[in-house]
Scaffold this active site. Structure first.
Site, PDB file in Angstrom:
ATOM      1  N   ASN A 294       0.846  -1.193   0.000  1.00 43.80           N
ATOM      2  CA  ASN A 294       0.000   0.000   0.000  1.00 43.80           C
ATOM      3  C   ASN A 294       0.889   1.254   0.000  1.00 43.80           C
ATOM      4  OD1 ASN A 294       0.861  -0.324   2.755  1.00 43.80           O
ATOM      5  ND2 ASN A 294      -0.743   1.111   3.334  1.00 43.80           N
ATOM      6  N   CYS A 296       1.968   3.576   1.984  1.00 43.74           N
ATOM      7  CA  CYS A 296       2.982   3.866   3.029  1.00 43.74           C
ATOM      8  C   CYS A 296       3.846   2.677   3.381  1.00 43.74           C
ATOM      9  CB  CYS A 296       2.299   4.407   4.270  1.00 43.74           C
ATOM     10  SG  CYS A 296       1.629   6.053   3.990  1.00 43.74           S
ATOM     11  N   GLU A 298       3.282  -0.310   4.911  1.00 42.76           N
ATOM     12  CA  GLU A 298       3.103  -1.210   6.051  1.00 42.76           C
ATOM     13  C   GLU A 298       2.263  -2.438   5.716  1.00 42.76           C
ATOM     14  OE1 GLU A 298      -0.501   1.440   6.199  1.00 42.76           O
ATOM     15  OE2 GLU A 298       1.633   1.690   5.792  1.00 42.76           O
TER      16      GLU A 298
END
Length: 794
Positions: A294, A296, A298
């Site tokens: 995704n 960012c 994580e």
């Protein structure tokens, strides 16, 4: 403590409070918001009243913080997704496949989901497209299509869509991918990360050659058999399968690594994802292969993968803070974790999904991402210094407690509601991640199954941490303990108020103002910590995280290039799944300073220096009798007639050449009225003086809903207006108003290959695109504004 700071009230009201379409509040208080969420997520339970009470108790006082989409969307009846994270389907290497993927991305972002894509599946630039007898333009050219699409899609509420683009380190176009965002006008809606494999790292450390390759179809393989100078190798590709691949180019692995490092050192992109480690540690190693994350980072996810997020607020579980008896209330922590897992599992069955494929994937595997926030504040309240051995040991124990209890809760849910459909119990317990957990967990899965394939993830929590009384964000150290922020008052005016970190405010409350003037040494902020402190914390937490972690390692501006590279090697050798750094410089900007006197003085010096570089606004200039200029031709497939753009310049008082006016001529009368309007407005801006470079960005971001086109050479233009913006950019570069990034980039690439280190650059504060203040900083893989609360990631 419930909603004690003005900033928390503002964030709740702006982002999470349920309101009617005309702005009339439905949630009267934050307690109403908690009740709305609890009621919605308990509605599918066999005993909804009981579980509504349990869910409300977990939400109360911000003990459990669901992700923003869950807070704002649950129980509202709105057609939005409650999931934060998506990775889209594999992009087919054809025009049909590419634009089907663009359509799917648009539908997902329209409902508010951030998306990730692996572009390694698209053939490299120059590869033969046999069906049409031409050469491929390469994946980077098509990424501009996604970028233009994203620019026009507003996610639910006020959040713009965000995208992650990944590419394998052995793709033939990887060098272009690494450097593409060094041009600030390109791919502005993407975060980029290189998928780093173990064989590549081995080649880097052995100073070996590295082959850039791309898979061949069976027909292509037949065509090249026996062809001289065509080298074939086998390589595992994005879907986890082994393919025969054509070698397009051979480079030294260390040169490619240095190119990645140089770009990251100067521009904070691309990030690095250790993709083999992600797949090796994946609980579903037997059922899927991962090639993207995704936005960012994580959540590494398979094609059409989806995951929702939530965080336990660790500050609410410290008993007797700032005393010798300070300790963690483990019993309460375990209870909230169990309730949180149940709440998040229920979200899967209540959320909308933009695509049927995403719904099927989510319900088959039931991924959730339970994480933490307030870690740094918790450590401060315990009297421990972030990154020091005792603090690392505490973080280790707390995260272990959360993960083990989350897995126990999921096993109990499987007894009650059934295991996730894609589960193979025998293979699942062979997961390398599960080998870290107690035997009881593996035995429980074998006997009862487990409700969720994955349970833990540490996500960016910037906005929800502000909402929760400004606790420290995620696993990050405190950015700064006090700062000033614009607050919107009920009468519509603004006031500047001090915003302080939760732990700092609590310490001042307990110890007094005088004590707060001389803080103990365990009050450390992100810029005072050594890189090792950041990475040791990331590494110890990663051991208990079955997905991944969003973490930014803040580095000093004057860190040497060799030391910078060593940060990434340290992350690789300490089992991190990725690494993202931020080094302030003249491109990335600098983080804001605290109210410390010396830092305030430095901030003023920087501001004065920056001010001196700006051409000040002046009264409207009169047109001289004689102007010099240049004319540019724009030929597009949209019209049989070309456009001719003329830009005339004047010489200012400092002897600098500046644009004065613009004319656009064409035989095509279809565009006559808006072209006249555009040229008059732009000319007026030119004659007003000042910094006119913003026009390039504004015009280049205009997207034509009828579709864009490719310029000669393969560069994508989202609209005719964007093409005009490109001409203005070229002209401003030619007269010295804007830097020539292409030449600078070529020189930097030469320096990297030749082994030279990167020179030091002076820092500056970065301007927020929302409020205009010099308050933009980088944390948790995301640009945020400390002044107005703007966040690229929501």
């Amino acid at each position: 403590m419930t909603m004690t700071s003005p900033i928390s009230t503002q964030i709740w009201d702006m982002k999470y409070r349920f309101k009617q379409a005309d702005g009339t509040p439905v949630d009267g208080t934050v307690q109403d918001t908690w009740r709305r969420i609890a009621s919605a997520l308990a509605s599918g339970e066999s005993n909804p009243a009981q579980w509504e009470g349990e869910f409300y108790s977990a939400l109360e006082d911000y003990k459990f913080l669901p992700a923003g989409r869950i807070i704002s969307g649950s129980g509202t009846g709105r057609s939005v997704t409650l999931f934060n994270c998506y990775v889209m389907g594999t992009i087919g290497d054809s025009m049909t496949g590419i634009f089907q993927s663009v359509k799917e991305a648009a539908l997902t972002m329209q409902q508010g989901g951030g998306i990730g894509y692996d572009f390694s599946t698209l053939r490299p630039k120059g590869a033969l497209v046999k069906g049409v007898g031409s050469d491929a333009s390469g994946p980077i050219s098509f990424m501009h299509v996604w970028d233009s699409m994203c620019r026009t899609i507003m996610s639910a509420g006020s959040r713009r869509g965000a995208m992650m683009g990944t590419m394998r380190c052995d793709h033939p176009d990887i060098e272009e991918f690494i450097t593409v965002k060094q041009d600030a006008a390109k791919l502005r809606n993407f975060n980029l990360s290189v998928l780093i494999t173990d064989p590549f790292m081995e080649a880097v450390e052995a100073n070996a050659d590295w082959e850039l390759v791309f898979p061949l179809t069976p027909k292509q393989l037949d065509d090249v058999q026996g062809v001289p100078d065509v080298k074939l190798v086998e390589r595992i590709w994005s879907d986890g399968k082994t393919y025969p691949c054509k070698v397009y180019k051979t480079v030294r692995a260390v040169d490619l690594w240095n190119l990645i490092m140089d770009s990251t050192y100067r521009f904070a992109e691309p990030g690095v994802i250790f993709i083999d480690r992600i797949n090796r540690m994946n609980n579903l190693w037997y059922a899927e292969h991962i090639a993207a994350t995704n936005p960012c980072g994580e959540q590494p996810l398979p094609p059409f993968g989806a995951c929702l997020l939530g965080s336990v607020n660790l500050t609410r579980f410290v008993k007797n803070p700032f005393s010798d008896e300070a300790t963690i209330d483990e019993e309460s922590l375990r209870h909230v974790v169990r309730v949180a897992v149940r709440m998040m599992d229920n979200v899967i069955d209540t959320s909308n999904f933009p695509l049927d494929e995403q719904k099927a994937e989510a319900q088959a595997k039931r991924r959730v991402g339970l994480g933490i926030t307030g870690l740094a504040d918790m450590l401060i309240m315990l009297g421990q210094t972030y990154g020091e051995p005792d603090a690392v040991a505490t973080a280790d124990e707390v995260m272990k407690t959360i993960t083990v209890e989350a897995y126990r809760a999921s096993i109990d849910l499987a007894k009650e509601k059934g295991a996730f459909p894609a589960l193979d119990r025998k293979k699942h317990v062979e997961s390398r991640f599960l080998a870290n957990l107690p035997d009881e967990i593996r035995k429980g899965i074998l006997r009862h199954g487990i409700r969720n394939s994955h349970l833990t993830s540490i996500a960016p929590t910037g906005t929800i941490s502000l909402y929760a009384d400004n606790v420290s964000s995620g696993l990050e150290p405190v950015f700064t303990f006090t700062y000033n922020r614009k607050i919107l008052l009920p009468d519509g005016t603004h006031d500047v108020q001090e915003v302080s970190d939760y732990a700092f405010r609590l310490y001042r409350h307990l110890k007094g103002d005088e004590a707060a003037e001389n803080l103990p040494e365990f009050f450390v902020d992100s810029m005072t910590l050594a890189p090792k402190a950041h990475l040791d914390m990331q590494a110890v937490l990663q051991k208990w995280i079955d997905s991944s972690i969003s973490k930014t390692v803040n580095l000093p501006e004057d860190i040497s290039f060799d030391d910078f590279k060593n940060v990434y090697l340290y992350a690789y050798h300490h089992d991190c799944k990725g690494c993202t750094t931020y080094r302030p410089n003249d491109v990335t900007g600098s983080v804001l300073s605290t109210s410390d006197k010396k830092k305030d003085e430095k901030k003023k010096e920087v501001a004065i220096a920056e001010k001196s570089k700006v051409v000040q606004l002046q009264p409207l200039l009169e047109r001289p009798e004689h102007l010099e200029g240049s004319t540019y031709k724009i030929k597009t497939p949209l019209s049989d007639h070309a456009l001719y753009v003329t830009l005339n310049d004047y010489i200012d008082e400092q002897g600098r050449r500046r644009p004065f006016e613009i004319f656009i001529n064409s035989k095509n009368m279809e565009h006559f009225s808006w072209i006249v309007a555009l040229t008059r407005v732009i000319s007026a801006i030119f004659r007003k003086g000042g910094d006119v470079t913003f026009l390039v960005e504004e015009l280049s971001s205009v997207f034509d809903p009828k579709g864009g086109y490719f310029q000669k050479g393969g560069r994508y233009m989202p609209s005719l207006v964007a093409d005009i913006g490109d001409v203005i950019h070229k002209h401003l570069v030619s007269i010295g108003v804007m830097p020539d990034e292409s030449k600078a980039r070529e020189e930097r690439m030469k320096q990297v290959v030749n082994g030279s280190t990167a020179p030091n650059n002076s820092s500056r504060f970065k301007q927020c695109p929302s409020c205009g203040d010099m308050g933009l900083y980088y944390e948790e893989n995301c640009n945020k504004c400390i002044s107005c609360g703007y966040s690229k990631c929501g």
